[in-house]
Design a protein around this motif. Structure first.
Motif, PDB file in Angstrom:
ATOM      1  N   SER A  85       0.586  23.161 -12.296  1.00  0.00           N
ATOM      2  CA  SER A  85      -0.088  23.159 -11.099  1.00  0.00           C
ATOM      3  C   SER A  85      -1.523  23.017 -11.302  1.00  0.00           C
ATOM      4  O   SER A  85      -2.032  23.200 -12.569  1.00  0.00           O
ATOM      5  N   GLU A  86      -2.476  22.187 -10.431  1.00  0.00           N
ATOM      6  CA  GLU A  86      -3.901  22.301 -10.718  1.00  0.00           C
ATOM      7  C   GLU A  86      -4.753  22.402  -9.312  1.00  0.00           C
ATOM      8  O   GLU A  86      -3.921  22.221  -8.348  1.00  0.00           O
ATOM      9  N   VAL A 105      -8.323  28.876  -3.237  1.00  0.00           N
ATOM     10  CA  VAL A 105      -8.288  27.566  -3.563  1.00  0.00           C
ATOM     11  C   VAL A 105      -6.834  26.878  -3.062  1.00  0.00           C
ATOM     12  O   VAL A 105      -5.903  27.790  -2.641  1.00  0.00           O
ATOM     13  N   ARG A 106      -6.771  25.637  -2.885  1.00  0.00           N
ATOM     14  CA  ARG A 106      -5.682  24.878  -2.604  1.00  0.00           C
ATOM     15  C   ARG A 106      -4.870  24.365  -4.091  1.00  0.00           C
ATOM     16  O   ARG A 106      -5.791  23.710  -4.595  1.00  0.00           O
ATOM     17  N   VAL A 107      -3.793  24.466  -4.132  1.00  0.00           N
ATOM     18  CA  VAL A 107      -3.309  24.153  -5.597  1.00  0.00           C
ATOM     19  C   VAL A 107      -2.065  23.297  -5.242  1.00  0.00           C
ATOM     20  O   VAL A 107      -1.188  23.233  -4.196  1.00  0.00           O
ATOM     21  N   GLY A 110      -6.764  26.437 -16.060  1.00  0.00           N
ATOM     22  CA  GLY A 110      -6.403  26.093 -17.499  1.00  0.00           C
ATOM     23  C   GLY A 110      -5.535  27.064 -18.086  1.00  0.00           C
ATOM     24  O   GLY A 110      -5.408  28.229 -17.736  1.00  0.00           O
ATOM     25  N   GLY A 111      -5.031  26.515 -19.439  1.00  0.00           N
ATOM     26  CA  GLY A 111      -4.296  27.284 -20.266  1.00  0.00           C
ATOM     27  C   GLY A 111      -4.470  27.378 -21.765  1.00  0.00           C
ATOM     28  O   GLY A 111      -3.667  27.831 -22.521  1.00  0.00           O
ATOM     29  N   GLY A 112      -5.606  26.937 -22.105  1.00  0.00           N
ATOM     30  CA  GLY A 112      -6.153  26.991 -23.653  1.00  0.00           C
ATOM     31  C   GLY A 112      -6.690  28.403 -23.952  1.00  0.00           C
ATOM     32  O   GLY A 112      -6.749  29.177 -23.008  1.00  0.00           O
ATOM     33  N   VAL A 155      -3.713  29.256 -13.066  1.00  0.00           N
ATOM     34  CA  VAL A 155      -3.214  27.954 -12.574  1.00  0.00           C
ATOM     35  C   VAL A 155      -3.327  27.084 -13.750  1.00  0.00           C
ATOM     36  O   VAL A 155      -4.339  26.824 -14.407  1.00  0.00           O
ATOM     37  N   CYS A 156      -2.164  26.647 -14.180  1.00  0.00           N
ATOM     38  CA  CYS A 156      -2.231  25.655 -15.377  1.00  0.00           C
ATOM     39  C   CYS A 156      -1.047  24.677 -15.379  1.00  0.00           C
ATOM     40  O   CYS A 156      -0.164  24.539 -14.742  1.00  0.00           O
ATOM     41  N   ARG A 157      -1.619  23.441 -15.841  1.00  0.00           N
ATOM     42  CA  ARG A 157      -0.677  22.197 -15.772  1.00  0.00           C
ATOM     43  C   ARG A 157       0.388  22.188 -16.308  1.00  0.00           C
ATOM     44  O   ARG A 157       1.381  21.587 -16.283  1.00  0.00           O
TER      45      ARG A 157
END
Ligand SMILES: Cc1cc2nc3c(=O)[nH]c(=O)nc-3n(C[C@H](O)[C@H](O)[C@H](O)COP(=O)(O)OP(=O)(O)OC[C@H]3O[C@@H](n4cnc5c(N)ncnc54)[C@H](O)[C@@H]3O)c2cc1C
Length: 306
Positions: A203-204, A217-219, A154-156, A176-178
């Motif tokens: 990415s997510e 984790v797989r991203v 997330g990026g918030g 990791v952020c979209r």
């Protein structure tokens, strides 16, 4: 089925900051108020935050400090507290509220302050790994990942806040952020200054790896589809929230699930109000949630005085 009860003039549903502020203020305006909280914990989303930001007062407060103070104040104002989840609100000639114990109430007015829940990733094994690597509380669980590598999705604001908390004790934090970070500038400046924080953009998190507990984790990169694995023992998803509005009729909600109100926080049923994170157009910080609670209290008092 227990016998009918109708002890509340105004029902406030939700004991987060919006609901606590609404209940206290409505009671101070001379109304009989019953506050319903369904989780057993007052304070809502910030209840587990170690250090609350964006309060317009000097000093450091935890979410729990704030909840305890607000709850104490509500009790002092003679708010009746019912620790029960409200499962249904029916809009009829009289309002009917049913709690999880099947008790029913007929308040003259209702303030819905049920807030929101953290959105889950919706991927396989998320439930299985919750408490075994996956956590939604950096303050409570960060210590378990001391000197280890963790991922924040997330990026918030909530994601960057969690990353800042984790960066104090973890060896490495990978965000990791979209898209680009959408957090407040203050948070972005602080996170940019941390040497043990890295970013994986666009990415997510697609898959959780590990046997008995999380080991990575797989991203997936959303732009070109490439996948990569990150070794980590902790994953903290903060990818937004979902409004807790399942208790009301569809007629009060928009497609996102948020409850629509006018500027006085009234819904399309003039006896029912909504405030805080469950409300469409809510701005997102707890001072605004509290201010909305006070605003709705004023509107309810006007309604009941007419
Ligand atoms: C990790 C994180 C950190 C944050 N940090 C900050 C910060 O530092 N500063 C800031 O200004 N903002 C912060 N925020 C945002 C802030 O938490 C929210 O804006 C605020 O909590 C919204 O308050 P609320 O009362 O509307 O909802 P919530 O906090 O979601 O409270 C809703 C309450 O209603 C209860 N409830 C729900 N459904 C029912 C039901 N059917 N029956 C009975 N009870 C029910 C819930 O159990 C909960 O207690 C943060 C958010 C997150 C996720």
């Amino acid at each position: 089925m227990r016998p009918l009860k109708n002890t509340c003039q105004v029902a406030v549903i939700g004991g987060g900051v919006a609901g606590l502020a609404a209940a206290r203020h409505t009671a101070r305006l001379g109304k009989l108020v019953t506050l319903f909280e369904g989780s057993g914990l007052f304070g809502g989303l910030v209840a587990t935050v170690g250090e609350v930001d964006f309060l317009p007062v000097p000093g450091t407060f935890s979410g729990q400090d704030l909840a305890t103070a607000l709850l104490g104040d509500a009790r002092m104002a003679a708010v009746q507290i019912v620790e029960a989840h409200v499962s249904k609100i029916e809009l009829g000639p009289s309002l009917t509220l049913t709690d999880a114990e099947h008790r029913t109430y007929h308040p003259e007015s209702i303030i819905i302050a049920t807030g929101a829940s953290l959105r889950s990733l919706g991927i396989a094994r998320e439930v299985e790994f919750t408490g075994r690597g996956v956590s939604h509380c950096a303050t409570c669980d960060g210590g378990f990942f001391r000197a280890q590598d963790v991922v924040v999705a997330g990026g918030g604001d909530a994601a960057v806040h969690a990353a800042l908390v984790l960066a104090k004790t973890s060896r490495r934090v990978i965000i990791v952020c979209r898209s680009k970070l959408k957090a407040k500038r203050d948070y972005i400046e602080k996170i940019a200054a941390r040497e043990n924080v890295d970013f994986i953009w666009d990415s997510e998190v697609e898959e959780l790896l590990g046997e008995d507990g999380l080991s990575g984790v797989r991203v997936r990169n959303a732009k070109h589809g490439a996948r990569s694995d990150i070794d980590c023992t902790g994953l903290f998803p903060f990818i937004g929230v979902v409004p807790n509005s399942g208790l009301v009729a569809n007629s009060l909600r928009v497609a996102s699930g948020c409850i629509q109100t006018d500027a006085d926080f009234a819904t399309s049923d003039r006896r029912v109000f909504a405030v805080g994170a469950v409300r469409l157009a809510y701005g997102g910080n707890l001072i605004q949630a509290m201010a909305e609670g006070v605003g709705a209290a004023e509107a309810v008092a006007r309604l009941l005085s007419n």
